[in-house]
Design a protein around this motif. Structure first.
Motif, PDB file in Angstrom:
ATOM      1  N   LEU A 235      42.648  46.239  35.066  1.00  0.00           N
ATOM      2  CA  LEU A 235      41.950  45.482  36.103  1.00  0.00           C
ATOM      3  C   LEU A 235      41.195  44.300  35.504  1.00  0.00           C
ATOM      4  CD1 LEU A 235      40.536  48.288  38.444  1.00  0.00           C
ATOM      5  CD2 LEU A 235      42.291  46.622  39.009  1.00  0.00           C
ATOM      6  N   HIS A 238      43.761  41.538  34.504  1.00  0.00           N
ATOM      7  CA  HIS A 238      44.416  40.819  35.600  1.00  0.00           C
ATOM      8  C   HIS A 238      43.427  40.340  36.657  1.00  0.00           C
ATOM      9  CE1 HIS A 238      48.425  41.794  34.148  1.00  0.00           C
ATOM     10  NE2 HIS A 238      48.049  43.060  34.000  1.00  0.00           N
ATOM     11  N   GLY A 239      42.157  40.275  36.328  1.00  0.00           N
ATOM     12  CA  GLY A 239      41.186  39.711  37.254  1.00  0.00           C
ATOM     13  C   GLY A 239      40.974  40.558  38.493  1.00  0.00           C
ATOM     14  N   ASP A 241      42.966  42.239  40.246  1.00  0.00           N
ATOM     15  CA  ASP A 241      44.041  42.119  41.233  1.00  0.00           C
ATOM     16  C   ASP A 241      44.894  43.386  41.148  1.00  0.00           C
ATOM     17  OD1 ASP A 241      45.992  41.448  42.989  1.00  0.00           O
ATOM     18  OD2 ASP A 241      46.464  39.499  42.091  1.00  0.00           O
ATOM     19  N   LEU A 242      44.793  44.224  42.165  1.00  0.00           N
ATOM     20  CA  LEU A 242      45.476  45.515  42.121  1.00  0.00           C
ATOM     21  C   LEU A 242      46.991  45.362  42.191  1.00  0.00           C
ATOM     22  CD1 LEU A 242      44.960  48.552  41.975  1.00  0.00           C
ATOM     23  CD2 LEU A 242      44.892  48.614  44.468  1.00  0.00           C
ATOM     24  N   GLU A 243      47.470  44.356  42.893  1.00  0.00           N
ATOM     25  CA  GLU A 243      48.915  44.157  42.988  1.00  0.00           C
ATOM     26  C   GLU A 243      49.512  43.752  41.644  1.00  0.00           C
ATOM     27  OE1 GLU A 243      49.765  41.443  46.071  1.00  0.00           O
ATOM     28  OE2 GLU A 243      49.059  42.758  47.699  1.00  0.00           O
ATOM     29  N   ARG A 244      48.810  42.920  40.899  1.00  0.00           N
ATOM     30  CA  ARG A 244      49.303  42.535  39.572  1.00  0.00           C
ATOM     31  C   ARG A 244      49.257  43.717  38.613  1.00  0.00           C
ATOM     32  NH1 ARG A 244      46.149  37.264  37.765  1.00  0.00           N
ATOM     33  NH2 ARG A 244      47.468  37.656  35.913  1.00  0.00           N
TER      34      ARG A 244
END
Length: 291
Positions: A235, A238-239, A241-244
């Motif tokens: 987390l 990827h900032g 971003d849960l989708e990333r």
């Protein structure tokens, strides 16, 4: 020698007093479809021409069961208790054609069913299926099918269907998958840790207080497991971003979303936002490994 006080009427055993009462009242005995003998009467009015004096045959009309008639006959003379509504007259020997008073008993439906169930448990199949003197017929064997073309071929083995894993098991599998990457992620991102001191928020002594225990509260686990720590590190990378993160792990988002609800993950994210500290982690306990 004692005189026999019962008579066999076409296979139906009946006391002489009851038979005399039937003859005096002009009643007859007929067999019903249920296998019980019935007391029937001849109608006075002819069903064909609606007159009383004619030569047409008149079929008897059933009135009541013979064993009920026999019981009421002796109950009216005070030799047996009266049959109330809901009572069951039971054939003690299991013979429906035996209406002698010494072979009858009165009870409720519960005791009647218990008596029949006891007979099923105690007696052999021949006695169990003996319907009042009728011939016992054992179950027929299965039909034999001749298939010569199948001789010598291996029999197909039916494979049981594989069990579908539950949602919790799938989440646990994703957590184990993340745990394998925690060492690599920690080695790549350990330079981001600030090393700042984190003040303690709640002392352990407060969780051990008797009042807290009476409420059923337990101290939550603030240390992440290896899978949770890898999830927090991804987390951060990827900032948030849960989708990333799901794309990086190769799993759907709905399997990663439950990790967000865990207290240890929330504490780790809060410590990163406030103190820039990476999560501390430890192996999973045996309770947490249960699916």
């Amino acid at each position: 020698m004692s005189r026999q006080n019962w008579t066999d009427v076409n296979g139906i055993k009946l006391n002489n007093e009851v038979l005399a009462s039937l003859q005096a009242q002009g009643l007859v005995i007929v067999m019903g479809e249920d296998g019980y003998p019935w007391v029937a009467y001849l109608p006075r009015v002819c069903p064909s021409c609606d007159i009383t004096h004619c030569g047409h045959p008149r079929p008897p009309r059933r009135w009541m069961w013979l064993h009920h008639f026999a019981w009421d006959f002796y109950a009216a003379r005070g030799l047996r208790p009266e049959r109330k509504e809901g009572d069951v007259i039971h054939h003690q020997r299991g013979d429906k054609l035996d209406a002698r008073i010494k072979r009858l008993g009165r009870g409720n439906p519960t005791s009647h069913a218990r008596a029949h169930n006891a007979k099923k448990r105690l007696h052999s199949p021949r006695e169990r299926h003996d319907l009042g003197g009728l011939r016992y017929r054992p179950p027929q064997p299965a039909r034999v099918v001749d298939r010569p073309e199948l001789v010598g071929l291996p029999a197909p083995v039916a494979k049981p269907p594989s069990r579908v894993p539950t949602f919790r098991e799938r989440v646990l599998g994703v957590e184990w998958k993340l745990a394998k990457r925690v060492e690599t992620l920690w080695g790549e991102m350990k330079g981001l840790d600030s090393g700042e001191f984190i003040p303690r928020t709640t002392a352990k002594s407060q969780w051990r207080d008797s009042k807290t225990r009476k409420l059923g509260l337990k101290m939550p686990r603030y240390c992440c497991t290896e899978g949770e720590a890898a999830f927090v590190l991804l987390l951060i990378r990827h900032g948030f971003d849960l989708e990333r993160v799901a794309q990086d792990v190769g799993e759907p988002v709905e399997l990663l979303a439950p990790l967000y609800q865990r207290p240890s993950v929330n504490v780790a994210l809060q410590r990163w936002r406030e103190h820039r500290r990476l999560p501390a982690f430890a192996p999973m306990t045996w309770q947490e490994r249960k699916p």
